[in-house]
Design an enzyme around this catalytic site. Sequence first.
Site, PDB file in Angstrom:
ATOM      1  N   ARG A 144       0.856  -1.141   0.058  1.00 55.12           N
ATOM      2  CA  ARG A 144      -0.126   0.053   0.069  1.00 55.12           C
ATOM      3  C   ARG A 144       0.834   1.261   0.013  1.00 55.12           C
ATOM      4  O   ARG A 144       2.088   1.321   0.505  1.00 55.12           O
ATOM      5  CB  ARG A 144      -0.823  -0.167   1.051  1.00 55.12           C
ATOM      6  CG  ARG A 144      -1.753  -1.229   1.205  1.00 55.12           C
ATOM      7  CD  ARG A 144      -2.669  -0.998   2.538  1.00 55.12           C
ATOM      8  NE  ARG A 144      -3.754  -2.222   2.713  1.00 55.12           N
ATOM      9  CZ  ARG A 144      -3.737  -3.347   3.411  1.00 55.12           C
ATOM     10  NH1 ARG A 144      -2.397  -3.499   4.043  1.00 55.12           N
ATOM     11  NH2 ARG A 144      -4.615  -4.092   3.446  1.00 55.12           N
ATOM     12  N   LYS A 168      -2.051  -2.398   8.045  1.00 53.78           N
ATOM     13  CA  LYS A 168      -3.523  -1.838   8.836  1.00 53.78           C
ATOM     14  C   LYS A 168      -3.760  -2.696  10.337  1.00 53.78           C
ATOM     15  O   LYS A 168      -3.298  -3.876  10.243  1.00 53.78           O
ATOM     16  CB  LYS A 168      -4.503  -2.244   7.941  1.00 53.78           C
ATOM     17  CG  LYS A 168      -4.678  -1.068   6.794  1.00 53.78           C
ATOM     18  CD  LYS A 168      -6.124  -1.309   6.228  1.00 53.78           C
ATOM     19  CE  LYS A 168      -6.238  -0.491   4.945  1.00 53.78           C
ATOM     20  NZ  LYS A 168      -7.415  -0.563   4.360  1.00 53.78           N
ATOM     21  N   HIS A 236      -2.794   2.708  -5.853  1.00 53.34           N
ATOM     22  CA  HIS A 236      -3.736   1.421  -5.359  1.00 53.34           C
ATOM     23  C   HIS A 236      -3.905   0.480  -6.707  1.00 53.34           C
ATOM     24  O   HIS A 236      -4.166  -0.813  -6.635  1.00 53.34           O
ATOM     25  CB  HIS A 236      -5.322   1.845  -4.963  1.00 53.34           C
ATOM     26  CG  HIS A 236      -6.006   0.681  -4.432  1.00 53.34           C
ATOM     27  ND1 HIS A 236      -5.660   0.030  -3.339  1.00 53.34           N
ATOM     28  CD2 HIS A 236      -6.954   0.296  -5.230  1.00 53.34           C
ATOM     29  CE1 HIS A 236      -6.642  -0.946  -3.110  1.00 53.34           C
ATOM     30  NE2 HIS A 236      -7.539  -0.967  -4.244  1.00 53.34           N
ATOM     31  N   ARG A 239      -1.242  -1.957  -6.875  1.00 53.78           N
ATOM     32  CA  ARG A 239      -1.695  -3.051  -5.942  1.00 53.78           C
ATOM     33  C   ARG A 239      -2.446  -4.110  -6.546  1.00 53.78           C
ATOM     34  O   ARG A 239      -2.306  -5.093  -6.473  1.00 53.78           O
ATOM     35  CB  ARG A 239      -2.214  -2.726  -4.610  1.00 53.78           C
ATOM     36  CG  ARG A 239      -2.469  -3.369  -3.580  1.00 53.78           C
ATOM     37  CD  ARG A 239      -2.899  -2.705  -2.511  1.00 53.78           C
ATOM     38  NE  ARG A 239      -3.493  -3.705  -1.499  1.00 53.78           N
ATOM     39  CZ  ARG A 239      -3.066  -4.288  -0.658  1.00 53.78           C
ATOM     40  NH1 ARG A 239      -1.817  -4.385  -0.427  1.00 53.78           N
ATOM     41  NH2 ARG A 239      -3.936  -5.060   0.381  1.00 53.78           N
ATOM     42  N   HIS A 262      -4.115  -9.150   3.656  1.00 52.20           N
ATOM     43  CA  HIS A 262      -5.802  -8.981   3.920  1.00 52.20           C
ATOM     44  C   HIS A 262      -6.156 -10.092   4.941  1.00 52.20           C
ATOM     45  O   HIS A 262      -5.494 -10.998   5.390  1.00 52.20           O
ATOM     46  CB  HIS A 262      -6.481  -9.608   2.647  1.00 52.20           C
ATOM     47  CG  HIS A 262      -6.474  -8.749   1.642  1.00 52.20           C
ATOM     48  ND1 HIS A 262      -6.754  -9.174   0.162  1.00 52.20           N
ATOM     49  CD2 HIS A 262      -6.346  -7.361   1.172  1.00 52.20           C
ATOM     50  CE1 HIS A 262      -6.721  -7.963  -0.715  1.00 52.20           C
ATOM     51  NE2 HIS A 262      -6.551  -6.977  -0.028  1.00 52.20           N
ATOM     52  N   TYR A 271      -9.802  -9.875  -6.783  1.00 54.04           N
ATOM     53  CA  TYR A 271      -8.941  -9.870  -7.572  1.00 54.04           C
ATOM     54  C   TYR A 271      -8.837 -11.028  -8.814  1.00 54.04           C
ATOM     55  O   TYR A 271      -8.536 -11.215  -9.460  1.00 54.04           O
ATOM     56  CB  TYR A 271      -7.708  -9.747  -7.165  1.00 54.04           C
ATOM     57  CG  TYR A 271      -7.180  -8.656  -6.294  1.00 54.04           C
ATOM     58  CD1 TYR A 271      -7.310  -7.224  -6.960  1.00 54.04           C
ATOM     59  CD2 TYR A 271      -6.844  -8.776  -5.112  1.00 54.04           C
ATOM     60  CE1 TYR A 271      -6.970  -6.251  -6.207  1.00 54.04           C
ATOM     61  CE2 TYR A 271      -6.751  -7.567  -4.101  1.00 54.04           C
ATOM     62  CZ  TYR A 271      -6.966  -6.337  -4.810  1.00 54.04           C
ATOM     63  OH  TYR A 271      -6.683  -5.133  -4.057  1.00 54.04           O
TER      64      TYR A 271
END
Length: 293
Positions: A144, A168, A236, A239, A262, A271
């Site tokens: 990211r 995150k 993004h 990514r 994730h 994806y």
Amino acid sequence: MLEKFLDYIRIEKRYSVHTITSYQKDLEDFASFVLETEATADLRGVNKKVIRNFIVQLSENKLSKRSINRKLSSLRGFYVYLLRIGEITVSPMESISSLKFYAEKQQAFSQDEMTMLQEKTENKSAMSLLEKLIIETLYQTGMRKAELCNLLFENVDFSKSEFKIIGKGNKQRVVPISERLHRDLQNYAEVRRPDEENKTYFFVNKKGKKLGERFVYSVVNKYLSLVTTKEKRSPHILRHSFATHVLNNGAEISKVKKILGHSSLASTQVYTEANIEELKKVFNKAHPRALKK
């Protein structure tokens, strides 16, 4: 009260700097709204009507539904905290739902476009090593934008050819580095000149400061415009392109999930849509029941 909450998510919840900054901005925006419309700085006495009026104002200011939902998420977290420490007995967010919206479908760059970009950047003498590395690191690792800016020098392990990325929720993951990227990163490590305050960060700008997210976006946008007419040319999308391309080339979705950081497989499955579209094309060309007579 707001400062105590920010201390709580930083110390106890161990949220990333980027997440804390987002929470602070969202809550300060709400506090300003409450002060302006209710003539009070005390957020504990807020009711559902105030929350709804806040949503209306955000909508009138043309804020996207995605951004409004992020602010509502910040408010939920804040009021859950107030409930937890006994400052309130009922949360004004109790029956406030997130806005429904259809997420805009992200269009990955093709592998041909990325190859073309590589050829252009290699032949572009004016392109700095830093700019090249911004694009290649994002595309080769699925990192990211904020993760790249916050990458610590100590988390680039040249002996193992891997990054340790703090994502995150302060979650850590390890991502491999290709041989080619490894070489460019080592070259950059030898010429980078960080100032004393920012020497812990791997990527720094010409002034020796930590990279800003706006700068990273501008670099990506500038060079992608050389090879595509697609409107979305953001970090993004790199990514997104990384995930799509490695899945198209046979990578296991569970492994890609770990690399992307994730928390659920459902996030990574987005994806696979590109794979399904390719499968449809193959089917329509090759299957006897699909062949046009």
